[in-house]
Design an enzyme around this catalytic site. Structure first.
Site, PDB file in Angstrom:
ATOM      1  N   GLU A   1      33.712   0.707  53.750  1.00 19.15           N
ATOM      2  CA  GLU A   1      35.085   1.144  54.026  1.00 19.15           C
ATOM      3  C   GLU A   1      36.072   0.562  53.007  1.00 19.15           C
ATOM      4  O   GLU A   1      36.991   1.248  52.566  1.00 19.15           O
ATOM      5  CB  GLU A   1      35.464   0.746  55.457  1.00 19.15           C
TER       6      GLU A   1
ATOM      7  N   GLU B   1      35.681   2.507  49.937  1.00 20.68           N
ATOM      8  CA  GLU B   1      36.322   3.814  50.097  1.00 20.68           C
ATOM      9  C   GLU B   1      37.843   3.684  49.957  1.00 20.68           C
ATOM     10  O   GLU B   1      38.493   4.506  49.309  1.00 20.68           O
ATOM     11  CB  GLU B   1      35.959   4.406  51.470  1.00 20.68           C
TER      12      GLU B   1
ATOM     13  N   CYS C   1      35.685   3.553  63.399  1.00 20.61           N
ATOM     14  CA  CYS C   1      34.657   2.874  64.206  1.00 20.61           C
ATOM     15  C   CYS C   1      34.672   3.276  65.667  1.00 20.61           C
ATOM     16  O   CYS C   1      33.681   3.127  66.359  1.00 20.61           O
ATOM     17  CB  CYS C   1      34.851   1.362  64.156  1.00 20.61           C
TER      18      CYS C   1
ATOM     19  N   SER D   1      38.337   7.626  57.604  1.00 21.15           N
ATOM     20  CA  SER D   1      37.276   7.099  56.755  1.00 21.15           C
ATOM     21  C   SER D   1      35.997   7.859  57.052  1.00 21.15           C
ATOM     22  O   SER D   1      35.718   8.196  58.202  1.00 21.15           O
ATOM     23  CB  SER D   1      37.068   5.610  57.043  1.00 21.15           C
TER      24      SER D   1
ATOM     25  N   LYS E   1      30.526   5.772  73.095  1.00 18.32           N
ATOM     26  CA  LYS E   1      29.385   5.647  72.193  1.00 18.32           C
ATOM     27  C   LYS E   1      28.199   6.482  72.673  1.00 18.32           C
ATOM     28  O   LYS E   1      27.344   6.869  71.892  1.00 18.32           O
ATOM     29  CB  LYS E   1      28.952   4.183  72.067  1.00 18.32           C
TER      30      LYS E   1
ATOM     31  N   GLU F   1      28.952   9.753  71.275  1.00 15.10           N
ATOM     32  CA  GLU F   1      28.825   9.674  69.815  1.00 15.10           C
ATOM     33  C   GLU F   1      27.368   9.757  69.379  1.00 15.10           C
ATOM     34  O   GLU F   1      27.030  10.470  68.430  1.00 15.10           O
ATOM     35  CB  GLU F   1      29.442   8.356  69.317  1.00 15.10           C
TER      36      GLU F   1
ATOM     37  N   GLU G   1      25.493  15.432  63.828  1.00 12.09           N
ATOM     38  CA  GLU G   1      25.655  14.992  62.429  1.00 12.09           C
ATOM     39  C   GLU G   1      25.242  13.528  62.233  1.00 12.09           C
ATOM     40  O   GLU G   1      25.044  13.095  61.103  1.00 12.09           O
ATOM     41  CB  GLU G   1      27.103  15.217  61.954  1.00 12.09           C
TER      42      GLU G   1
ATOM     43  N   CYS H   1      37.843  -3.040  71.464  1.00 13.33           N
ATOM     44  CA  CYS H   1      36.558  -2.909  72.171  1.00 13.33           C
ATOM     45  C   CYS H   1      36.371  -3.951  73.273  1.00 13.33           C
ATOM     46  O   CYS H   1      35.632  -3.716  74.224  1.00 13.33           O
ATOM     47  CB  CYS H   1      35.414  -3.021  71.187  1.00 13.33           C
TER      48      CYS H   1
END
Lengths: 156, 582
Positions: free
Chosen positions: B281, B284, B301, B321, B360, B363, B368, B505
């Site tokens: 990151e 990037e 994230c 990102s 999650k 996710e 993908e 989190c």
């Protein structure tokens, strides 16, 4: 302009009128009910976006008040009075017969879109109990056997 | 100066600022008024009436919505009040599925506790017709069982006010009122972000995570499977609460020991992948800044935030990102780098993530996030599910020795640890971006300006000659507020960190559930975050690029950050999603 487009334009006018008021949702939903005859999902989404609120909020209000309906009502709205006087004089039997004759449940609209069956609070005609209304017409001192004949007059 | 109002509560004279509610004032008098729908800062609606008090008025009044008045005399504990509360409980119970033995919230249920405290016995005083509901378990993250729901609306407030998602609400009227999505659609058919904040505020068992514990047990018992586990940073900051340890106790070593005893073949750490995320990151970010890429860059994230962005702010997708979230990176490397090293067929490897997060679970099912038809992560369980499994396995958690994580994908720096708290990703990224941009090492690694639980935090950080303007937000309502300001041109940032849950989190939707009476007194977000910052402080290495295992994986496998291979394994893309699902 298509008919549907014209309706949404009319709704937008109502929204513009009430948008800045506190509690704008109620008058806007009332307007929508009047314009569309019900408040289906696309109308509720439109209102949620226009009033910058959530669809859940709009749906919550629309399902709280019995004056709003989610599905289009039939051409003829039948209201069978379930007030105390009508009830003791056999309104349940009348309602059951209406459901049977039209093959639809209370609160629902017949498949051909002709009739919506409702049970109502006191209609204020207790002297004529049991009473039912079809749109603006009142039928009193009913017996269940009279129901098919009355309904026939409204059937196409 | 604030005007102070004197009043008497159960004979105790107290003074509180004007505008205080009787419920809040009662705490000062050392009195605990029972509550059920009340949740500090989130829900104050007076709807359950459990907090009724006697002020001498014609009727009892709900203390949670009753402002104090001068010389008010409040009684909270009279025979009539106790009876009124018992009747209220009986009425709630008359339409409540009382299968407590098998309920996920048994012994952690506010309704059960109140019944016990107030002496409600069988709860059949008003037995009669009960509403019938279908369980909505179509979402990969959240299960709703309205037969347990007491219509307190805490979940509605969390969804609508805390997160500004608003995909659930009270529908219908009177006895038929239920909490549902419009048209009784399944949660999975709505623009729900799966954050699970609704679960953490539910006082009863009406909402819970989709339970994947039996699937994990099944894999652990299968000799043909090589089962690898990785816990997220925030899990270690809260897991101890499930075993009676004080909030904010870090249980990293015991957690690793417990996972090993449960039978996992390798105990890795998502903290490692957090360090890796920083490498990717920060690279990037430097690339976007120097080559005119889309700015501000926004962190990726948090899967709740990502889905929120896809549904509600799709115009910001180019700002996200491209980095996968840490546990997805870890999973991708387990099935490539680790598999290669160990001579294992990736098909035989099962990656289990232990996350503080219900989003999650969704996710992990994104098509993908896979490689060669294999998902990066196979199963996600929450902190709560891990606690249940440890109990089920008969492991004496608090007696366990402290153990470490396994080599290759288990070592981490302090930068990886703080990923679990709001501001942590930003701070970790700045520590490394500084080195990437200036070529020098940062002396003081503490970016205290981005710490803390405020909804929106801003800072301008001097990185060499560059002034980097950053913002940190947690909860999607705060993200919405910030993005609106960016969209309107009122704010200009280079880098934004977004965590979908308030406080990050540590306060995720998969974390241990904290009783409303505790939430009234302590800030969960701050307490749990302390555990992480203390761990960071105690580490010798506090910058991701100094992690020796990270150096090794780039040397041996990935080449360099943002290399072709890194892109294939560690980066992803996003999808524009409708606000109203059709």
């Amino acid at each position: 302009m298509s008919e549907q487009k014209a309706k949404f334009a009319e709704l937008q006018t109502a929204i513009d009128k009430h948008k800045e008021e506190k509690g704008a949702l109620m008058p806007v939903l009332q307007a929508a009910q009047g314009i569309f005859g019900c408040v289906p999902m696309d109308v509720q989404e439109y209102i949620a976006e226009a009033l910058d609120t959530t669809l859940s909020e709009v749906y919550g209000v629309a399902t709280f008040y019995s004056q709003f309906s989610l599905q289009p009502k039939g051409k003829y709205v039948i209201g069978v009075c379930m007030g105390t006087a009508c009830y003791v004089r056999g309104a349940q039997k009348v309602l059951d017969r209406v459901e049977k004759e039209l093959n639809a449940e209370t609160g629902a609209t017949t498949k051909d879109g002709q009739f919506t069956i409702q049970s109502t609070r006191c209609l204020g005609a207790c002297g004529l109990a049991p009473v039912m209304m079809i749109n603006d017409e009142v039928f009193g001192r009913l017996t269940e056997d009279e129901i098919p004949g009355i309904l026939d007059k409204y059937k196409i | 100066m604030e005007q102070m109002i004197p009043l008497t509560i159960d004979g105790v004279r107290v003074e509180v600022p004007q505008g205080t509610t009787v419920l809040e004032a009662s705490r000062k008098a050392g009195v605990k008024i029972p509550t059920l729908c009340y949740l500090k800062d989130i829900n104050q609606s007076g709807s359950c009436r459990m907090c009724v008090v006697d002020t001498g008025a014609r009727a009892f009044q709900a203390a949670c919505v009753l402002p104090v008045t001068k010389d008010m005399v409040v009684r909270t504990n009279t025979p009539d009040l106790r009876e009124a509360r018992r009747v209220l409980l009986e009425l709630i119970l008359s339409n409540h599925n009382k299968q407590c033995l098998s309920c996920i919230r048994s012994q952690n249920c506010e309704l059960q506790k109140l019944c016990k405290d107030l002496g409600v016995e069988d709860g059949n005083d008003f037995a009669g017709v009960m509403n019938q509901y279908e369980i909505d378990d179509f979402s990969p993250s959240i299960v709703r069982d309205n037969s347990k729901c007491i219509v307190c609306r805490r979940c509605v407030a969390a969804c609508d006010k805390v997160q500004e998602v608003g995909v659930i609400g009270a529908t219908g009227r009177g006895f038929k009122t239920s909490i549902a999505s419009p048209w009784n659609l399944h949660l999975s058919e709505m623009a729900c972000i799966n954050c699970g904040q609704c679960i953490t505020v539910c006082p009863v068992g009406a909402l819970h995570e989709k339970d994947d514990t039996s699937l994990v047990w099944q894999y652990l018992a299968d000799p043909t499977k090589h089962v690898v586990v990785q816990p997220a940073p925030a899990v270690r900051a809260a897991l101890g609460e499930e075993f009676g340890l004080p909030m904010g106790t870090s249980v990293t070593g015991k957690m690793a020991a417990a996972l090993r005893r449960m039978g996992f073949d390798r105990v890795f750490d998502t903290d490692f992948a957090a360090d890796l995320t920083i490498m990717e990151e920060a690279t990037e970010l430097v690339d976007r800044v120097t080559n005119g890429g889309v700015l501000p860059m926004i962190t990726s994230c948090s899967p709740g935030w990502i889905k929120f962005c896809e549904h509600y702010y799709p115009e910001f997708i180019p700002n996200l990102s491209s980095c996968k979230s840490p546990h997805e990176m870890e999973g991708a490397l387990v099935k490539s780098y680790y598999a290669e090293k160990m001579g294992l067929d990736p098909k035989d490897i099962v990656v289990v993530s232990v996350m503080p997060c219900t989003a999650k679970k969704y996710e992990a099912q994104r098509p993908e996030l896979s490689n060669g038809g294999l998902p990066d992560v196979d199963v996600v369980i929450t902190t709560r599910e891990l606690a249940r499994m440890i109990k089920e396995a008969g492991i004496e958690f608090t007696m366990l020795p402290d153990e470490g994580f396994d080599d290759l994908l288990g070592e981490s720096t302090g930068a990886g640890v703080i990923f679990g708290a709001t501001g942590g990703v930003m701070e970790a990224a700045l520590r490394t971006a500084y080195t990437f941009i200036t070529g020098n090492e940062l002396e003081d690694v503490n970016f205290t300006a981005v710490r803390g639980v405020e909804g929106i935090k801003e800072a301008t950080v001097k990185v060499g000659d560059l002034d980097v303007s950053v913002a940190v937000v947690s909860s999607t309502s705060m993200a919405a507020k910030l993005l609106d300001a960016v969209k309107a041109g009122e704010k200009n940032y280079t880098f934004i960190e977004v965590m979908g849950c308030p406080g990050g989190c540590v306060n995720g939707g998969g974390q241990p559930i904290v009783d409303a009476s505790v939430r009234a007194k302590v800030d969960i977000r701050t307490e749990r975050a302390k555990a992480l910052y203390n761990e960071d402080q105690a580490k010798t290495l506090r910058k991701s690029h100094l992690n020796p295992e990270i150096k090794k994986i780039y040397d041996e496998f990935l080449g360099r950050p943002n290399s072709h291979k890194a892109h294939k394994l560690l980066h992803t893309k996003y999808t524009v999603r409708p606000k109203y699902e059709k």
